[in-house]
Write an enzyme that holds these catalytic residues in place. Structure first.
Site, PDB file in Angstrom:
ATOM      1  N   ARG A  57      41.520  44.188  40.853  1.00 12.95           N
ATOM      2  CA  ARG A  57      42.734  44.328  40.050  1.00 12.95           C
ATOM      3  C   ARG A  57      42.931  45.765  39.565  1.00 12.95           C
ATOM      4  O   ARG A  57      44.051  46.266  39.532  1.00 12.95           O
ATOM      5  CB  ARG A  57      42.710  43.322  38.890  1.00 12.95           C
TER       6      ARG A  57
ATOM      7  N   ASN B 107      48.990  40.732  39.958  1.00 14.09           N
ATOM      8  CA  ASN B 107      47.615  41.231  39.852  1.00 14.09           C
ATOM      9  C   ASN B 107      46.740  40.864  41.048  1.00 14.09           C
ATOM     10  O   ASN B 107      45.527  40.762  40.943  1.00 14.09           O
ATOM     11  CB  ASN B 107      46.994  40.792  38.519  1.00 14.09           C
TER      12      ASN B 107
ATOM     13  N   HIS C 162      43.866  35.536  42.678  1.00 19.37           N
ATOM     14  CA  HIS C 162      43.534  34.420  41.789  1.00 19.37           C
ATOM     15  C   HIS C 162      42.093  34.020  42.059  1.00 19.37           C
ATOM     16  O   HIS C 162      41.641  34.079  43.208  1.00 19.37           O
ATOM     17  CB  HIS C 162      44.439  33.209  42.066  1.00 19.37           C
TER      18      HIS C 162
HETATM   19  O1  CDP Z   1      44.307  34.790  36.807  1.00 15.28           O
HETATM   20  P1  CDP Z   1      43.511  34.734  35.517  1.00 15.28           P
HETATM   21  O2  CDP Z   1      42.620  33.511  35.450  1.00 15.28           O
HETATM   22  O3  CDP Z   1      42.767  36.011  35.274  1.00 15.28           O
HETATM   23  O4  CDP Z   1      44.580  34.636  34.312  1.00 15.28           O
HETATM   24  P2  CDP Z   1      45.316  33.358  33.661  1.00 15.28           P
HETATM   25  O5  CDP Z   1      45.310  33.560  32.193  1.00 15.28           O
HETATM   26  O6  CDP Z   1      44.759  32.086  34.199  1.00 15.28           O
HETATM   27  O7  CDP Z   1      46.830  33.532  34.152  1.00 15.28           O
HETATM   28  C1  CDP Z   1      47.223  33.138  35.445  1.00 15.28           C
HETATM   29  C2  CDP Z   1      48.117  34.204  36.010  1.00 15.28           C
HETATM   30  O8  CDP Z   1      49.321  34.266  35.243  1.00 15.28           O
HETATM   31  C3  CDP Z   1      47.579  35.630  35.959  1.00 15.28           C
HETATM   32  O9  CDP Z   1      46.663  35.930  36.991  1.00 15.28           O
HETATM   33  C4  CDP Z   1      48.856  36.435  36.063  1.00 15.28           C
HETATM   34  O10 CDP Z   1      49.341  36.495  37.412  1.00 15.28           O
HETATM   35  C5  CDP Z   1      49.820  35.593  35.237  1.00 15.28           C
HETATM   36  N1  CDP Z   1      49.936  36.060  33.828  1.00 15.28           N
HETATM   37  C6  CDP Z   1      51.089  36.758  33.429  1.00 15.28           C
HETATM   38  O11 CDP Z   1      51.999  36.955  34.242  1.00 15.28           O
HETATM   39  N2  CDP Z   1      51.196  37.206  32.146  1.00 15.28           N
HETATM   40  C7  CDP Z   1      50.236  36.973  31.236  1.00 15.28           C
HETATM   41  N3  CDP Z   1      50.369  37.420  29.986  1.00 15.28           N
HETATM   42  C8  CDP Z   1      49.071  36.270  31.609  1.00 15.28           C
HETATM   43  C9  CDP Z   1      48.954  35.840  32.923  1.00 15.28           C
HETATM   44 MG    MG Z   2      43.176  31.508  35.407  1.00 18.98          MG
END
Ligand code: CDP
Ligand code: MG
Length: 140
Positions: A104, A114, A117
């Site tokens: 990332r 980002n 996943h």
């Molecule tokens: O992917 P990760 O588990 O690191 O983060 P998540 O909290 O599970 O969120 C899922 C996805 O939502 C993220 O990877 C981002 O693509 C998106 N996201 C976003 O657009 N804005 C945020 N404030 C948090 C997450």
């Molecule tokens: Mg997640």
């Protein structure tokens, strides 16, 4: 520590910039093995189902629009401590906070776009792998 499987997705921002191989080289170099893989484009309803856990978040609709906007590569990574190892190689959700040398930090465009996943627990890994793959499609 044990051998685990985790679901990895190479997101639209990365597939459209032709970064699939560069990203997967990071996983392979770290000792994770790609034991299932396919490229597909999610319908918005499928993205909504996959990210259902986030349905009450402000970013949910935009995230699901984005995830269905272009192809993704969905894959299963296998290896020692694969769930945590994958998340470590990925880096923090917000690339501004991601450590140097993580996917990332090096490739993401912003907190939404980002690049990757990764499942966050054994329970979610099993659910997310089953969302995309049958047992027949996973070959160690
Ligand atoms: O992917 P990760 O588990 O690191 O983060 P998540 O909290 O599970 O969120 C899922 C996805 O939502 C993220 O990877 C981002 O693509 C998106 N996201 C976003 O657009 N804005 C945020 N404030 C948090 C997450
Ligand atoms: Mg997640």
């Amino acid at each position: 520590m044990s051998i685990q499987r985790t679901l990895s997705i190479i997101k639209p921002d990365a597939t459209t910039r032709n970064l699939t191989g560069s990203i997967n080289a990071r996983f392979e170099q770290a000792g994770l093995k790609i034991v299932a893989q396919k490229r597909l484009q999610l319908a918005k309803a499928q993205a909504e189902k996959f990210y259902e856990v986030h349905k009450d978040k402000a970013f949910y609709n935009s995230l699901c629009e984005y995830m269905s906007s272009a192809p993704v590569v969905v894959q299963v990574l296998s290896g020692e401590d694969a769930i945590a190892k994958n998340r470590q190689i990925m880096g923090a959700t917000n690339p501004a906070n991601a450590e140097i040398g993580t996917i990332r930090r090096d490739f993401a465009q912003d907190i939404e776009r980002n690049s990757v996943h990764g499942s966050d627990s054994e329970e979610n890994a099993a659910l997310e792998i089953a969302f995309f793959f049958s047992q027949l499609e996973i070959v160690e």
